[in-house]
Design a protein around this motif. Structure first.
Motif, PDB file in Angstrom:
ATOM      1  N   ILE A 201      57.214   6.630   2.338  1.00 19.47           N
ATOM      2  CA  ILE A 201      58.146   7.398   3.171  1.00 19.47           C
ATOM      3  C   ILE A 201      57.395   8.534   3.857  1.00 19.47           C
ATOM      4  O   ILE A 201      56.783   9.377   3.206  1.00 19.47           O
ATOM      5  N   VAL A 202      57.432   8.556   5.188  1.00 18.31           N
ATOM      6  CA  VAL A 202      56.775   9.631   5.938  1.00 18.31           C
ATOM      7  C   VAL A 202      57.744  10.393   6.836  1.00 18.31           C
ATOM      8  O   VAL A 202      57.373  11.415   7.416  1.00 18.31           O
ATOM      9  N   TYR A 203      58.991   9.909   6.932  1.00 20.15           N
ATOM     10  CA  TYR A 203      59.901  10.471   7.929  1.00 20.15           C
ATOM     11  C   TYR A 203      61.314  10.112   7.538  1.00 20.15           C
ATOM     12  O   TYR A 203      61.542   9.075   6.894  1.00 20.15           O
ATOM     13  N   GLY A 204      62.273  10.975   7.896  1.00 22.89           N
ATOM     14  CA  GLY A 204      63.652  10.723   7.530  1.00 22.89           C
ATOM     15  C   GLY A 204      64.644  11.089   8.616  1.00 22.89           C
ATOM     16  O   GLY A 204      64.355  11.887   9.508  1.00 22.89           O
ATOM     17  N   HIS A 205      65.823  10.485   8.519  1.00 22.82           N
ATOM     18  CA  HIS A 205      66.962  10.773   9.388  1.00 22.82           C
ATOM     19  C   HIS A 205      68.184  11.113   8.548  1.00 22.82           C
ATOM     20  O   HIS A 205      68.406  10.515   7.490  1.00 22.82           O
ATOM     21  N   VAL A 206      68.985  12.042   9.042  1.00 24.42           N
ATOM     22  CA  VAL A 206      70.372  12.187   8.609  1.00 24.42           C
ATOM     23  C   VAL A 206      71.239  12.117   9.855  1.00 24.42           C
ATOM     24  O   VAL A 206      70.809  12.477  10.952  1.00 24.42           O
ATOM     25  N   ALA A 207      72.458  11.651   9.688  1.00 22.99           N
ATOM     26  CA  ALA A 207      73.352  11.490  10.827  1.00 22.99           C
ATOM     27  C   ALA A 207      74.786  11.407  10.327  1.00 22.99           C
ATOM     28  O   ALA A 207      75.041  11.257   9.127  1.00 22.99           O
ATOM     29  N   GLU A 231      73.865  14.930   0.031  1.00 16.27           N
ATOM     30  CA  GLU A 231      73.490  14.772  -1.374  1.00 16.27           C
ATOM     31  C   GLU A 231      72.412  13.711  -1.547  1.00 16.27           C
ATOM     32  O   GLU A 231      71.484  13.872  -2.358  1.00 16.27           O
ATOM     33  N   LEU A 232      72.506  12.619  -0.774  1.00 14.82           N
ATOM     34  CA  LEU A 232      71.469  11.593  -0.825  1.00 14.82           C
ATOM     35  C   LEU A 232      70.129  12.142  -0.353  1.00 14.82           C
ATOM     36  O   LEU A 232      69.072  11.811  -0.918  1.00 14.82           O
ATOM     37  N   LEU A 233      70.153  12.958   0.691  1.00 14.96           N
ATOM     38  CA  LEU A 233      68.903  13.551   1.173  1.00 14.96           C
ATOM     39  C   LEU A 233      68.287  14.441   0.103  1.00 14.96           C
ATOM     40  O   LEU A 233      67.068  14.389  -0.131  1.00 14.96           O
ATOM     41  N   ALA A 234      69.108  15.248  -0.572  1.00 16.33           N
ATOM     42  CA  ALA A 234      68.599  16.108  -1.643  1.00 16.33           C
ATOM     43  C   ALA A 234      67.978  15.270  -2.759  1.00 16.33           C
ATOM     44  O   ALA A 234      66.909  15.611  -3.291  1.00 16.33           O
ATOM     45  N   ILE A 235      68.614  14.168  -3.109  1.00 17.83           N
ATOM     46  CA  ILE A 235      68.076  13.280  -4.148  1.00 17.83           C
ATOM     47  C   ILE A 235      66.749  12.675  -3.687  1.00 17.83           C
ATOM     48  O   ILE A 235      65.799  12.535  -4.472  1.00 17.83           O
ATOM     49  N   ALA A 236      66.671  12.315  -2.407  1.00 24.07           N
ATOM     50  CA  ALA A 236      65.419  11.746  -1.879  1.00 24.07           C
ATOM     51  C   ALA A 236      64.276  12.744  -1.999  1.00 24.07           C
ATOM     52  O   ALA A 236      63.155  12.378  -2.379  1.00 24.07           O
ATOM     53  N   TYR A 237      64.538  14.021  -1.684  1.00 28.37           N
ATOM     54  CA  TYR A 237      63.493  15.043  -1.839  1.00 28.37           C
ATOM     55  C   TYR A 237      63.091  15.189  -3.303  1.00 28.37           C
ATOM     56  O   TYR A 237      61.908  15.323  -3.627  1.00 28.37           O
ATOM     57  N   GLU A 238      64.087  15.192  -4.189  1.00 28.64           N
ATOM     58  CA  GLU A 238      63.791  15.331  -5.618  1.00 28.64           C
ATOM     59  C   GLU A 238      62.955  14.152  -6.118  1.00 28.64           C
ATOM     60  O   GLU A 238      62.041  14.315  -6.938  1.00 28.64           O
ATOM     61  N   GLN A 239      63.279  12.961  -5.641  1.00 27.92           N
ATOM     62  CA  GLN A 239      62.610  11.757  -6.122  1.00 27.92           C
ATOM     63  C   GLN A 239      61.241  11.546  -5.490  1.00 27.92           C
ATOM     64  O   GLN A 239      60.289  11.145  -6.165  1.00 27.92           O
ATOM     65  N   PHE A 240      61.128  11.809  -4.182  1.00 27.93           N
ATOM     66  CA  PHE A 240      59.941  11.406  -3.441  1.00 27.93           C
ATOM     67  C   PHE A 240      59.144  12.567  -2.873  1.00 27.93           C
ATOM     68  O   PHE A 240      58.062  12.343  -2.310  1.00 27.93           O
ATOM     69  N   GLY A 241      59.644  13.797  -2.989  1.00 21.80           N
ATOM     70  CA  GLY A 241      58.973  14.925  -2.352  1.00 21.80           C
ATOM     71  C   GLY A 241      59.458  15.119  -0.923  1.00 21.80           C
ATOM     72  O   GLY A 241      60.256  14.347  -0.400  1.00 21.80           O
ATOM     73  N   LEU A 242      58.952  16.157  -0.283  1.00 22.69           N
ATOM     74  CA  LEU A 242      59.407  16.490   1.067  1.00 22.69           C
ATOM     75  C   LEU A 242      58.823  15.541   2.103  1.00 22.69           C
ATOM     76  O   LEU A 242      57.683  15.101   1.983  1.00 22.69           O
ATOM     77  N   PHE A 243      59.610  15.257   3.127  1.00 24.98           N
ATOM     78  CA  PHE A 243      59.142  14.529   4.302  1.00 24.98           C
ATOM     79  C   PHE A 243      59.876  15.102   5.510  1.00 24.98           C
ATOM     80  O   PHE A 243      61.005  15.606   5.385  1.00 24.98           O
ATOM     81  N   PRO A 244      59.264  15.099   6.690  1.00 24.20           N
ATOM     82  CA  PRO A 244      59.950  15.628   7.879  1.00 24.20           C
ATOM     83  C   PRO A 244      61.246  14.865   8.110  1.00 24.20           C
ATOM     84  O   PRO A 244      61.283  13.633   7.991  1.00 24.20           O
ATOM     85  N   THR A 245      62.299  15.603   8.435  1.00 27.72           N
ATOM     86  CA  THR A 245      63.633  15.003   8.520  1.00 27.72           C
ATOM     87  C   THR A 245      64.328  15.475   9.781  1.00 27.72           C
ATOM     88  O   THR A 245      64.319  16.675  10.094  1.00 27.72           O
ATOM     89  N   LEU A 246      64.957  14.544  10.465  1.00 23.82           N
ATOM     90  CA  LEU A 246      65.573  14.831  11.755  1.00 23.82           C
ATOM     91  C   LEU A 246      67.074  14.606  11.726  1.00 23.82           C
ATOM     92  O   LEU A 246      67.552  13.662  11.090  1.00 23.82           O
ATOM     93  N   LEU A 247      67.799  15.463  12.423  1.00 22.37           N
ATOM     94  CA  LEU A 247      69.224  15.273  12.646  1.00 22.37           C
ATOM     95  C   LEU A 247      69.417  14.404  13.880  1.00 22.37           C
ATOM     96  O   LEU A 247      69.000  14.772  14.982  1.00 22.37           O
ATOM     97  N   GLU A 248      70.060  13.245  13.692  1.00 19.45           N
ATOM     98  CA  GLU A 248      70.407  12.372  14.812  1.00 19.45           C
ATOM     99  C   GLU A 248      71.817  12.695  15.296  1.00 19.45           C
ATOM    100  O   GLU A 248      72.759  12.704  14.504  1.00 19.45           O
TER     101      GLU A 248
END
Length: 282
Positions: A201-207, A231-248
């Motif tokens: 995982i190198v990049y993320g989206h929320v929308a 909440e899913l995004l917070a879990i992803a950070y906890e599980q995998f560490g930080l990655f750049p994330t964009l609002l779509e």
């Protein structure tokens, strides 16, 4: 894997936002994303305005029409144009959907690839071909879909893992797509998230999305992000560490100040994870 030179919280650059953003880009916005198909042919003032942004801020290109899993041959001329576009604007990352959008011509929508071993090999080979032309690794996004193929031999998560491993590409994690698919296809979104290859995982989206019924939601990018997606995004950070994330946000685009609240929510979740990690490491 080589570290991606991108971090923080981002916003999709839409033409409606050019004027207010040129007046002032809020500090919470670390980078922008565009769909290259919408900007390749720009000329005149629009092209100059776009260049103003790419000279000052990091950018990601999120493609719409590569049709990486489709039956039509890859459009090599288009990929070469994308390569030049990425180079001209110093764009840090190119991502595409794990889906297809052409079959004897463009279909103007994204369709799911059957989750089969044959499709894994076929799709991964096409991703490798794109990466060879571009001369760098791309990221593939887990896609939303509304009808599962009767041909599928494995579940969606296993298909994603197999494709990114065989293609040796990155994973673009869209947590809203996980939530949308979990409602539409009846699975546990957290369990699905945990089963993905976090090291890619190198990049993320929320929308946001639109609800058409109790068991059907549409990945519209036309509403605010809801709490379960945050909440899913917070879990992803906890599980995998930080990655750049964009609002779509592609439709019903509100004033920049309203969008900024959601970009700041990404920033807040990232800071919360970072502070917790620093405390644990102390």
């Amino acid at each position: 894997m080589k570290k991606l030179q991108l971090d923080g919280a981002g916003l999709g650059l839409r033409r409606e936002l050019l004027f207010p953003l040129m007046a002032e880009v809020p500090a919470a916005i670390d980078f922008f994303e565009i769909s290259p198909e919408n900007w390749l042919e720009l000329g005149g003032k629009r092209a100059r305005d776009f260049r103003w942004f790419t000279e000052r801020y990091p950018f990601v290109a999120h493609g719409l029409s590569l049709s990486i899993g489709g039956p039509d041959p890859l459009d090599i001329d288009f990929i070469k144009r994308i390569k030049q576009f990425l180079f001209n604007h110093h764009i840090r990352l190119y991502t595409e959907h794990l889906s297809y959008c052409s079959n004897n011509g463009h279909l103007y929508d994204l369709f799911p690839i059957p989750f089969t071993e044959q499709a894994v090999r076929y799709t991964a080979e096409r991703i490798r071909q794109v990466q060879d032309i571009l001369e760098h690794r791309i990221a593939i996004e887990n896609a939303s879909y509304y009808a599962a193929s009767p041909l599928s031999e494995m579940d969606e998560a296993a298909f994603i893992r197999a494709v990114v491993e065989e293609a040796d590409c990155w994973l673009h994690l869209d947590v809203n797509n996980i939530y949308v698919n979990s409602i539409n296809h009846g699975y546990d979104p957290v369990a699905f998230l945990m089963s993905l290859p976090g090291e890619r995982i190198v990049y993320g989206h929320v929308a946001g999305h639109d609800r058409d019924g109790p068991d059907l939601i549409i990945d519209s990018h036309g509403q605010a992000v809801i709490d379960p997606v945050w909440e899913l995004l917070a879990i992803a950070y906890e599980q995998f560490g930080l990655f750049p994330t964009l609002l779509e946000r592609d439709f019903n685009i509100p004033p920049l100040a309203e969008l900024l609240v959601e970009v700041q929510q990404i920033e807040s979740l990232q800071n919360k994870w970072r502070n917790r990690y620093l405390k644990q490491s102390a």
